[in-house]
Motif scaffolding. Structure first.
Motif, PDB file in Angstrom:
ATOM      1  N   LEU A  44       0.831  -1.199   0.000  1.00  0.00           N
ATOM      2  CA  LEU A  44       0.000   0.000   0.000  1.00  0.00           C
ATOM      3  C   LEU A  44       0.868   1.253   0.000  1.00  0.00           C
ATOM      4  O   LEU A  44       0.638   2.180  -0.767  1.00  0.00           O
ATOM      5  N   PHE A  45       1.897   1.262   0.851  1.00  0.00           N
ATOM      6  CA  PHE A  45       2.753   2.435   0.941  1.00  0.00           C
ATOM      7  C   PHE A  45       3.524   2.690  -0.356  1.00  0.00           C
ATOM      8  O   PHE A  45       3.703   3.834  -0.764  1.00  0.00           O
ATOM      9  N   LEU A  46       3.950   1.635  -1.020  1.00  0.00           N
ATOM     10  CA  LEU A  46       4.766   1.784  -2.226  1.00  0.00           C
ATOM     11  C   LEU A  46       3.954   1.809  -3.524  1.00  0.00           C
ATOM     12  O   LEU A  46       4.524   1.976  -4.595  1.00  0.00           O
ATOM     13  N   SER A  47       2.652   1.688  -3.425  1.00  0.00           N
ATOM     14  CA  SER A  47       1.798   1.690  -4.613  1.00  0.00           C
ATOM     15  C   SER A  47       1.935   3.000  -5.384  1.00  0.00           C
ATOM     16  O   SER A  47       2.014   4.073  -4.784  1.00  0.00           O
ATOM     17  N   PRO A  48       1.930   2.939  -6.713  1.00  0.00           N
ATOM     18  CA  PRO A  48       1.945   4.171  -7.496  1.00  0.00           C
ATOM     19  C   PRO A  48       0.607   4.910  -7.455  1.00  0.00           C
ATOM     20  O   PRO A  48       0.527   6.080  -7.823  1.00  0.00           O
ATOM     21  N   ILE A  49      -0.440   4.248  -6.996  1.00  0.00           N
ATOM     22  CA  ILE A  49      -1.748   4.887  -6.822  1.00  0.00           C
ATOM     23  C   ILE A  49      -1.675   5.737  -5.563  1.00  0.00           C
ATOM     24  O   ILE A  49      -1.252   5.265  -4.505  1.00  0.00           O
ATOM     25  N   VAL A  50      -2.063   7.000  -5.652  1.00  0.00           N
ATOM     26  CA  VAL A  50      -2.074   7.892  -4.497  1.00  0.00           C
ATOM     27  C   VAL A  50      -3.192   7.437  -3.561  1.00  0.00           C
ATOM     28  O   VAL A  50      -4.337   7.291  -3.975  1.00  0.00           O
ATOM     29  N   VAL A  51      -2.853   7.187  -2.294  1.00  0.00           N
ATOM     30  CA  VAL A  51      -3.827   6.771  -1.285  1.00  0.00           C
ATOM     31  C   VAL A  51      -3.614   7.620  -0.037  1.00  0.00           C
ATOM     32  O   VAL A  51      -2.485   7.748   0.439  1.00  0.00           O
ATOM     33  N   LEU A  52      -4.702   8.199   0.479  1.00  0.00           N
ATOM     34  CA  LEU A  52      -4.646   8.983   1.698  1.00  0.00           C
ATOM     35  C   LEU A  52      -5.944   8.815   2.469  1.00  0.00           C
ATOM     36  O   LEU A  52      -6.961   8.407   1.901  1.00  0.00           O
ATOM     37  N   SER A  53      -5.900   9.102   3.762  1.00  0.00           N
ATOM     38  CA  SER A  53      -7.106   8.992   4.578  1.00  0.00           C
ATOM     39  C   SER A  53      -7.063   9.997   5.713  1.00  0.00           C
ATOM     40  O   SER A  53      -6.007  10.525   6.060  1.00  0.00           O
ATOM     41  N   HIS A  54      -8.256  10.250   6.270  1.00  0.00           N
ATOM     42  CA  HIS A  54      -8.347  11.076   7.470  1.00  0.00           C
ATOM     43  C   HIS A  54      -9.248  10.390   8.489  1.00  0.00           C
ATOM     44  O   HIS A  54      -9.985   9.468   8.165  1.00  0.00           O
ATOM     45  N   GLY A  55      -9.162  10.866   9.727  1.00  0.00           N
ATOM     46  CA  GLY A  55      -9.907  10.279  10.824  1.00  0.00           C
ATOM     47  C   GLY A  55     -11.284  10.879  11.001  1.00  0.00           C
ATOM     48  O   GLY A  55     -11.856  11.469  10.072  1.00  0.00           O
ATOM     49  N   THR A  56     -11.802  10.781  12.228  1.00  0.00           N
ATOM     50  CA  THR A  56     -13.182  11.153  12.517  1.00  0.00           C
ATOM     51  C   THR A  56     -13.303  12.411  13.375  1.00  0.00           C
ATOM     52  O   THR A  56     -14.380  12.704  13.888  1.00  0.00           O
ATOM     53  N   GLU A  57     -12.235  13.149  13.540  1.00  0.00           N
ATOM     54  CA  GLU A  57     -12.272  14.370  14.345  1.00  0.00           C
ATOM     55  C   GLU A  57     -13.288  15.356  13.764  1.00  0.00           C
ATOM     56  O   GLU A  57     -13.672  15.248  12.600  1.00  0.00           O
ATOM     57  N   ASP A  58     -13.711  16.338  14.578  1.00  0.00           N
ATOM     58  CA  ASP A  58     -14.617  17.378  14.070  1.00  0.00           C
ATOM     59  C   ASP A  58     -14.008  18.093  12.872  1.00  0.00           C
ATOM     60  O   ASP A  58     -14.712  18.449  11.934  1.00  0.00           O
ATOM     61  N   ASP A  59     -12.721  18.336  12.919  1.00  0.00           N
ATOM     62  CA  ASP A  59     -11.954  18.882  11.799  1.00  0.00           C
ATOM     63  C   ASP A  59     -10.959  17.779  11.440  1.00  0.00           C
ATOM     64  O   ASP A  59      -9.840  17.744  11.959  1.00  0.00           O
ATOM     65  N   PRO A  60     -11.369  16.816  10.570  1.00  0.00           N
ATOM     66  CA  PRO A  60     -10.563  15.605  10.354  1.00  0.00           C
ATOM     67  C   PRO A  60      -9.112  15.889   9.975  1.00  0.00           C
ATOM     68  O   PRO A  60      -8.823  16.756   9.156  1.00  0.00           O
ATOM     69  N   VAL A  61      -8.232  15.117  10.594  1.00  0.00           N
ATOM     70  CA  VAL A  61      -6.790  15.219  10.364  1.00  0.00           C
ATOM     71  C   VAL A  61      -6.352  14.018   9.538  1.00  0.00           C
ATOM     72  O   VAL A  61      -6.811  12.891   9.759  1.00  0.00           O
ATOM     73  N   LEU A  62      -5.464  14.258   8.589  1.00  0.00           N
ATOM     74  CA  LEU A  62      -4.930  13.167   7.785  1.00  0.00           C
ATOM     75  C   LEU A  62      -4.235  12.166   8.703  1.00  0.00           C
ATOM     76  O   LEU A  62      -3.485  12.550   9.595  1.00  0.00           O
ATOM     77  N   ASN A  63      -4.517  10.883   8.495  1.00  0.00           N
ATOM     78  CA  ASN A  63      -3.873   9.862   9.307  1.00  0.00           C
ATOM     79  C   ASN A  63      -3.099   8.847   8.467  1.00  0.00           C
ATOM     80  O   ASN A  63      -2.496   7.937   9.002  1.00  0.00           O
ATOM     81  N   TYR A  64      -3.124   9.028   7.148  1.00  0.00           N
ATOM     82  CA  TYR A  64      -2.357   8.143   6.279  1.00  0.00           C
ATOM     83  C   TYR A  64      -2.130   8.813   4.927  1.00  0.00           C
ATOM     84  O   TYR A  64      -3.020   9.449   4.372  1.00  0.00           O
ATOM     85  N   GLY A  65      -0.953   8.637   4.422  1.00  0.00           N
ATOM     86  CA  GLY A  65      -0.613   9.001   3.058  1.00  0.00           C
ATOM     87  C   GLY A  65       0.476   8.059   2.607  1.00  0.00           C
ATOM     88  O   GLY A  65       1.476   7.878   3.322  1.00  0.00           O
ATOM     89  N   ASN A  66       0.289   7.419   1.467  1.00  0.00           N
ATOM     90  CA  ASN A  66       1.354   6.537   0.997  1.00  0.00           C
ATOM     91  C   ASN A  66       2.464   7.377   0.362  1.00  0.00           C
ATOM     92  O   ASN A  66       2.380   8.611   0.316  1.00  0.00           O
ATOM     93  N   GLN A  67       3.488   6.714  -0.113  1.00  0.00           N
ATOM     94  CA  GLN A  67       4.640   7.424  -0.658  1.00  0.00           C
ATOM     95  C   GLN A  67       4.235   8.363  -1.795  1.00  0.00           C
ATOM     96  O   GLN A  67       4.724   9.488  -1.883  1.00  0.00           O
ATOM     97  N   ALA A  68       3.329   7.924  -2.657  1.00  0.00           N
ATOM     98  CA  ALA A  68       2.874   8.764  -3.776  1.00  0.00           C
ATOM     99  C   ALA A  68       2.157  10.006  -3.263  1.00  0.00           C
ATOM    100  O   ALA A  68       2.312  11.102  -3.815  1.00  0.00           O
ATOM    101  N   ALA A  69       1.366   9.880  -2.195  1.00  0.00           N
ATOM    102  CA  ALA A  69       0.658  11.031  -1.621  1.00  0.00           C
ATOM    103  C   ALA A  69       1.641  12.000  -0.972  1.00  0.00           C
ATOM    104  O   ALA A  69       1.537  13.223  -1.168  1.00  0.00           O
ATOM    105  N   LEU A  70       2.598  11.472  -0.214  1.00  0.00           N
ATOM    106  CA  LEU A  70       3.591  12.337   0.424  1.00  0.00           C
ATOM    107  C   LEU A  70       4.375  13.123  -0.618  1.00  0.00           C
ATOM    108  O   LEU A  70       4.640  14.313  -0.447  1.00  0.00           O
ATOM    109  N   TYR A  71       4.732  12.457  -1.701  1.00  0.00           N
ATOM    110  CA  TYR A  71       5.463  13.114  -2.787  1.00  0.00           C
ATOM    111  C   TYR A  71       4.612  14.210  -3.426  1.00  0.00           C
ATOM    112  O   TYR A  71       5.062  15.337  -3.618  1.00  0.00           O
ATOM    113  N   LEU A  72       3.366  13.891  -3.747  1.00  0.00           N
ATOM    114  CA  LEU A  72       2.486  14.842  -4.426  1.00  0.00           C
ATOM    115  C   LEU A  72       2.190  16.053  -3.552  1.00  0.00           C
ATOM    116  O   LEU A  72       2.198  17.187  -4.021  1.00  0.00           O
TER     117      LEU A  72
END
Length: 155
Positions: A44-72
């Protein structure tokens, strides 16, 4: 990319939630293909497909970004995972983003989404054909939202 904590992105539970929720809602595989070498976390982390997610906070915070997302988004893991997800879009684009997230909350997922996003350095890019979906935990409880896409162009 090995992170400072020695890991690669999210732990196995979060990676499994992303993949399982995507499959359940869309009927497709988030990581298609026959290459099953490496752990799910690594693939998942090394996938060329950009993948990101956020949590359930009132103002959701990103909790995951794979290498492609971090780069972008031009951020390291620590910066990315402290960023409220609304900051992935410019202020003028946030209303459209909020409407999309509400639709996903109600319907489970949306595909073929397009929109303009902004990196940590202010670089704008246009994402195309993104899928956004609700993430659930092992008991089916809402655990946030995620997005993936492979097509984008810089503005």
């Amino acid at each position: 990319m090995i992170l400072p904590n020695g890991g690669i992105g999210a732990g196995p539970d979060h990676a499994e939630r992303l993949v399982r929720s995507y499959r359940r809602l869309t009927g497709s595989e988030l990581l298609p293909g026959s290459d099953r070498s490496g752990s799910l976390v690594e693939r998942l982390f090394l996938s060329p497909i950009v993948v990101l997610s956020h949590g359930t906070e009132d103002d959701p915070v990103l909790n995951y970004g794979n290498q492609a997302a971090l780069y972008l988004w031009e951020m390291d893991w620590d910066t990315f995972t402290r960023t409220p997800s609304r900051y992935t879009a410019e202020a003028m684009e946030r209303a459209q983003r909020e409407q999309l997230l509400k639709k996903v909350q109600e319907q489970g997922y949306a595909d073929d989404y397009t929109g303009i996003r902004i990196s940590g350095s202010g670089r704008r890019f246009y994402i195309k054909k993104a899928t956004v979906w609700n993430v659930t935990d092992e008991d089916g409880r809402y655990a946030g939202q995620a997005a993936c896409f492979s097509e984008f162009e810089y503005c």
